[in-house]
Design an enzyme around this catalytic site. Structure first.
Site, mmCIF file in Angstrom:
data_model
loop_
_atom_site.group_PDB
_atom_site.id
_atom_site.type_symbol
_atom_site.label_atom_id
_atom_site.label_comp_id
_atom_site.label_asym_id
_atom_site.label_seq_id
_atom_site.Cartn_x
_atom_site.Cartn_y
_atom_site.Cartn_z
ATOM 1 N N ASP A 1 -8.215 -3.208 5.785
ATOM 2 C CA ASP A 1 -7.994 -2.531 5.401
ATOM 3 C C ASP A 1 -8.707 -1.538 4.530
ATOM 4 O OD1 ASP A 1 -5.574 -0.979 3.259
ATOM 5 O OD2 ASP A 1 -4.884 -3.694 3.141
ATOM 6 N N HIS B 1 7.078 0.295 7.646
ATOM 7 C CA HIS B 1 8.183 0.866 7.469
ATOM 8 C C HIS B 1 7.728 1.693 5.792
ATOM 9 C CE1 HIS B 1 7.996 -1.995 2.956
ATOM 10 N NE2 HIS B 1 7.265 -1.673 3.548
#
Length: 356
Positions: free
Chosen positions: A222, A260
């Site tokens: 991340d 998404h």
């Protein structure tokens, strides 16, 4: 008698009732937030008896102004209407938690309390309130219209909002991780020796998987401000970096609620990066996607409505969207994958395995 526009009295009364439901719906999240702030779900959860009397509940509320105690039964009445609590009149005006109410208990392993609090953050509410203005301007998202920069840039610049967002993702990850290592997704991680959790945040999912599969090396990838000073141990490692730059090589890659957030072009770019970083299909290589598959499941109206609202959120916040199975398949083929399998046992979301 019918009116001039051919609406009968009964239809008008029904329409008015429905319109008032919409008008007053802003109070639902406000009342739930109030219950969380007062600690009501936690108090009921910790009570020795499953049913707690109103008087005992009021006595247990910290910092409650004595002059406001008469408001508590009013608040509890609407929260019972919402399905958060059960009301037990025969037990002396007692209350107990419903399954939905348990999800609001602090640190509950299946809870979504932190996600609810994120959704009620002023920055998020400001985005929703700015959709009308956004439709008239040239900015990419309503988030930018409301807050002057993209969601991701805002997270990087505002530590408080970034913390609330990360807490929400971690709370959702705790819920999802329990499902991933349960019978719902049996076999998904069997036989893997290494896994990269892309956009894995604080590592809640990777920690659960690493604990359930001690021989599986789990890497959380991340951004630096998300990873911060987190340190791994044993078969868990944290790596700071951008998923669009470099992904550590592994048997498999996990994308939980990542795709998404991005438009089709960026999704294909990321999936191609993933394909370069995983083993061959013969050696167990795959990408594991946890995301929504839009469907018109008329047997579950609430699920369909939630999917439609989530799709709206993605469009106004990230200029992305939720996808149908055909839209997913198109992305997989464009990225060069040979096939996929869907596991539809995660409620609002599904697990998709795609193979190189």
């Amino acid at each position: 008698m019918a009116s001039n526009n051919n609406i009968c009295a009964y239809e008008l009364i029904e329409a008015e009732a429905q319109s008032w439901d919409y008008i007053l719906s802003y109070l639902r999240p406000s009342c739930i937030k109030c219950a969380i702030q007062l600690g009501i779900p936690d108090i009921l959860h910790k009570n020795a008896d499953p049913i707690m009397s109103l008087s005992d509940l009021i006595a247990a509320l910290p910092n409650l102004n004595p002059s406001k105690t008469t408001f508590i039964p009013i608040l509890m009445r609407v929260l019972v209407d919402f399905g958060l609590f059960n009301y037990h009149q025969q037990q002396g005006d007692g209350y107990s938690l419903t399954t939905v109410g348990r999800l609001l208990v602090e640190n509950h392993h299946f809870g979504n309390r932190s996600f609810f609090l994120f959704a009620q953050h002023p920055v998020v509410l400001n985005t929703a309130a700015s959709v009308g203005d956004w439709l008239k301007d040239d900015l990419r998202t309503a988030f930018e219209t409301a807050d002057g920069k993209s969601h991701w840039d805002y997270c990087g610049a505002d530590p408080e909002f970034n913390g609330v967002f990360n807490d929400a993702m971690a709370g959702d990850s705790r819920l999802m991780s329990n499902l991933l290592i349960s019978d719902c997704c049996a076999g998904v991680f069997e036989g893997l020796t290494s896994l990269v959790d892309i956009g894995g945040g604080t590592g809640a999912v990777a920690m659960a998987i690493a604990g359930a599969f001690p021989s599986l090396k789990c890497i959380v990838l991340d951004l630096p401000h998300v990873i911060a000073d987190r340190k791994g141990s044993g078969n868990l490692e944290f790596v700071a970096g951008s998923m669009f730059d470099k992904i550590p090589h592994a048997n498999a890659i996990l994308l939980k609620w990542i795709l998404h957030n991005w438009d089709d072009e960026d999704c294909v770019k990321l999936l191609k990066k993933c394909k370069e970083s995983i083993s061959s299909r013969e050696n167990g290589g795959k990408v594991i996607i946890i995301d929504m598959i839009m469907e018109d499941n008329y047997n579950n109206k609430q699920l369909v409505q939630s999917q439609h609202l989530m799709d709206l959120i993605m469009r106004i916040t990230y200029a992305s969207k939720e996808r149908t199975e055909k839209e997913w398949e198109k992305l997989f083929l464009e990225a060069g994958f040979s096939g996929y399998k869907i596991i539809t046992s995660l409620g609002l979301r599904s697990l998709i395995e795609i193979y190189p």
